[in-house]
Write a protein that holds these residues in place. Structure first.
Motif, PDB file in Angstrom:
ATOM      1  N   ARG A  80       0.814  -1.277   0.137  1.00 46.53           N
ATOM      2  CA  ARG A  80       0.026  -0.050  -0.067  1.00 46.53           C
ATOM      3  C   ARG A  80       0.760   1.197   0.092  1.00 46.53           C
ATOM      4  NH1 ARG A  80      -2.119  -2.087   4.978  1.00 46.53           N
ATOM      5  NH2 ARG A  80      -2.897   0.244   5.591  1.00 46.53           N
ATOM      6  N   GLY A  81       0.420   2.295  -0.672  1.00 43.01           N
ATOM      7  CA  GLY A  81       1.036   3.595  -0.626  1.00 43.01           C
ATOM      8  C   GLY A  81       0.493   4.341  -1.568  1.00 43.01           C
ATOM      9  N   ASN A  82       0.974   5.460  -2.106  1.00 41.61           N
ATOM     10  CA  ASN A  82       0.571   6.273  -3.179  1.00 41.61           C
ATOM     11  C   ASN A  82       0.404   5.810  -4.432  1.00 41.61           C
ATOM     12  OD1 ASN A  82       0.575   8.606  -1.491  1.00 41.61           O
ATOM     13  ND2 ASN A  82       2.712   9.062  -1.931  1.00 41.61           N
ATOM     14  N   SER A  83       1.286   4.719  -4.766  1.00 41.83           N
ATOM     15  CA  SER A  83       1.260   3.863  -6.004  1.00 41.83           C
ATOM     16  C   SER A  83       1.349   2.336  -5.558  1.00 41.83           C
ATOM     17  CB  SER A  83       2.406   4.377  -6.901  1.00 41.83           C
ATOM     18  OG  SER A  83       2.262   5.598  -7.527  1.00 41.83           O
ATOM     19  N   PRO A  84      -0.028   1.755  -5.399  1.00 43.03           N
ATOM     20  CA  PRO A  84       0.087   0.512  -4.767  1.00 43.03           C
ATOM     21  C   PRO A  84       0.673  -0.345  -5.856  1.00 43.03           C
ATOM     22  CG  PRO A  84      -1.939   1.190  -4.430  1.00 43.03           C
ATOM     23  CD  PRO A  84      -1.369   2.480  -5.555  1.00 43.03           C
ATOM     24  N   SER A  85       1.549  -1.553  -5.432  1.00 41.84           N
ATOM     25  CA  SER A  85       2.297  -2.295  -6.414  1.00 41.84           C
ATOM     26  C   SER A  85       2.183  -3.573  -5.868  1.00 41.84           C
ATOM     27  CB  SER A  85       3.911  -1.947  -6.315  1.00 41.84           C
ATOM     28  OG  SER A  85       4.285  -1.894  -5.106  1.00 41.84           O
ATOM     29  N   LEU A  86       2.121  -4.597  -6.785  1.00 48.76           N
ATOM     30  CA  LEU A  86       2.168  -6.012  -6.629  1.00 48.76           C
ATOM     31  C   LEU A  86       3.442  -6.566  -6.223  1.00 48.76           C
ATOM     32  CD1 LEU A  86       0.471  -8.737  -6.628  1.00 48.76           C
ATOM     33  CD2 LEU A  86       1.402  -8.961  -9.132  1.00 48.76           C
ATOM     34  N   VAL A  87       3.579  -7.138  -5.044  1.00 47.26           N
ATOM     35  CA  VAL A  87       4.808  -7.453  -4.510  1.00 47.26           C
ATOM     36  C   VAL A  87       5.036  -9.112  -4.275  1.00 47.26           C
ATOM     37  CG1 VAL A  87       5.137  -5.376  -3.418  1.00 47.26           C
ATOM     38  CG2 VAL A  87       4.075  -7.381  -1.879  1.00 47.26           C
ATOM     39  N   ALA A  88       3.805  -9.854  -4.326  1.00 49.61           N
ATOM     40  CA  ALA A  88       3.878 -11.270  -4.330  1.00 49.61           C
ATOM     41  C   ALA A  88       2.562 -11.964  -4.739  1.00 49.61           C
ATOM     42  CB  ALA A  88       4.125 -11.873  -2.618  1.00 49.61           C
ATOM     43  N   THR A  89       2.656 -13.103  -5.225  1.00 51.55           N
ATOM     44  CA  THR A  89       1.485 -14.001  -5.605  1.00 51.55           C
ATOM     45  C   THR A  89       1.638 -15.266  -5.128  1.00 51.55           C
ATOM     46  OG1 THR A  89       1.251 -12.697  -7.710  1.00 51.55           O
ATOM     47  CG2 THR A  89       0.026 -14.968  -7.451  1.00 51.55           C
ATOM     48  N   VAL A  90       0.590 -15.683  -4.078  1.00 51.80           N
ATOM     49  CA  VAL A  90       0.770 -16.905  -3.320  1.00 51.80           C
ATOM     50  C   VAL A  90      -0.455 -17.923  -3.683  1.00 51.80           C
ATOM     51  CG1 VAL A  90       0.513 -17.779  -0.851  1.00 51.80           C
ATOM     52  CG2 VAL A  90       1.087 -15.301  -1.364  1.00 51.80           C
TER      53      VAL A  90
END
Length: 302
Positions: A80-90
């Motif tokens: 989460r933050g100003n520009s949400p980014s994908l960090v993992a796929t489980v």
């Protein structure tokens, strides 16, 4: 607040109260909204087909959103933050639905709707650490910290019984068909009848489809019986249900010679005889331990 599409099944509010994350199941998107005037949409994420639920987790690694994507059988983890980014796929198992974080943010628990189980995920490693059988088609989940201050915590719990006996199937495109359709199916006992639920993806958005019960797995499939007719949503996915005497013919026990002739599931576009997905494997339903259970009495009945 306008949404990107109509069907929002779930939302989560950040601990500091500054943002709301909500999922859009019909279009496979997740949106983030500011809770401060003018309450604008901060971001729209293409999370995937059958995007189900979201929970927000704060831990020593940062602030994250965990989104269940039923059509891909995964949890997607966004920083989460100003520009949400994908960090993992489980990867999780079949049709992840409800999700809830533990009080300290080190775990999330996810109901697998078409696998009749709950998985526990370590949020610091983003890895499944346990799979817990819980019975038929879990859709929602609630985690209560410190609910049992003393004792083993199993007071008033009962064995799953017939609720733990289910058949599980998958459907895939016919070889060399060029189709992308895929589906998972669970078949559970409701007493005398059975409940079949299918979650299909890789379909053409807006197109009508039929799920058939057939005598053969290959064309022309023999005698066919229509079980469900449905329309693929904007993400090319859909969930459908049928009730009937289905478990024994779809998942006959391997060890019995008196089992009924097996039948198969096939998906075709409405008005077409060409399959986009056919049953390719199944996990047999465990044999009953005793007589078939009687259905529960209707509300208000004796």
């Amino acid at each position: 607040m306008p949404q990107a599409s109509p069907f929002s099944p779930n939302l989560a509010v950040s601990r500091d109260g500054t943002e709301v994350w909500f999922t859009l199941k019909d279009s496979g998107k997740t949106q983030i909204m500011s809770t401060r005037p003018p309450f604008r949409i901060l971001s729209t994420i293409d999370s995937g087909p059958i995007t189900n639920h979201v929970t927000l987790v704060d831990n020593s690694a940062g602030k994250f959103a965990y989104v269940t994507v039923g059509g891909e059988n995964v949890i997607k983890v966004y920083r989460r933050g100003n520009s949400p980014s994908l960090v993992a796929t489980v990867p999780t198992g079949d049709l992840p639905h409800g999700i809830w974080g533990s009080g300290d943010g080190t775990r999330v628990y996810v109901g697998l709707e078409n696998q009749d189980a709950v998985v526990a995920v370590d949020t610091l490693k983003n890895k499944v650490i346990a799979t817990i059988p819980v019975g038929q088609q879990p859709q929602q989940l609630l985690y209560v910290p410190r609910a049992v201050p003393r004792g083993p915590g199993n007071v008033n719990l009962l064995p799953l019984g017939v609720a733990g006996k289910a058949g599980h199937l998958t459907l895939s495109p016919p070889k060399r068909s060029g189709e992308r359709a895929h589906a998972t199916v669970s078949v559970n006992a409701l007493g005398a009848p059975d409940l079949l639920q299918i979650a299909a993806t890789g379909l053409k958005p807006g197109r009508n489809y039929t799920l058939w019960l057939t005598e053969k797995r290959t064309a022309p499939f023999g005698r066919k019986q229509a079980l469900i007719m449905f329309t693929a949503n904007a993400a090319g996915a859909q969930i459908g249900q049928a009730v009937g005497l289905l478990r024994e013919v779809l998942t006959p026990p391997k060890s019995t010679t008196s089992a009924p002739d097996q039948r198969y599931l096939v998906i075709t576009p409405a008005g077409s005889r060409t399959a986009v997905a056919v049953q390719d494997q199944f996990q047999p339903m465990p044999p009953p331990e005793g007589p078939s259970p009687e259905p529960a009495p209707a509300a208000g009945g004796s």
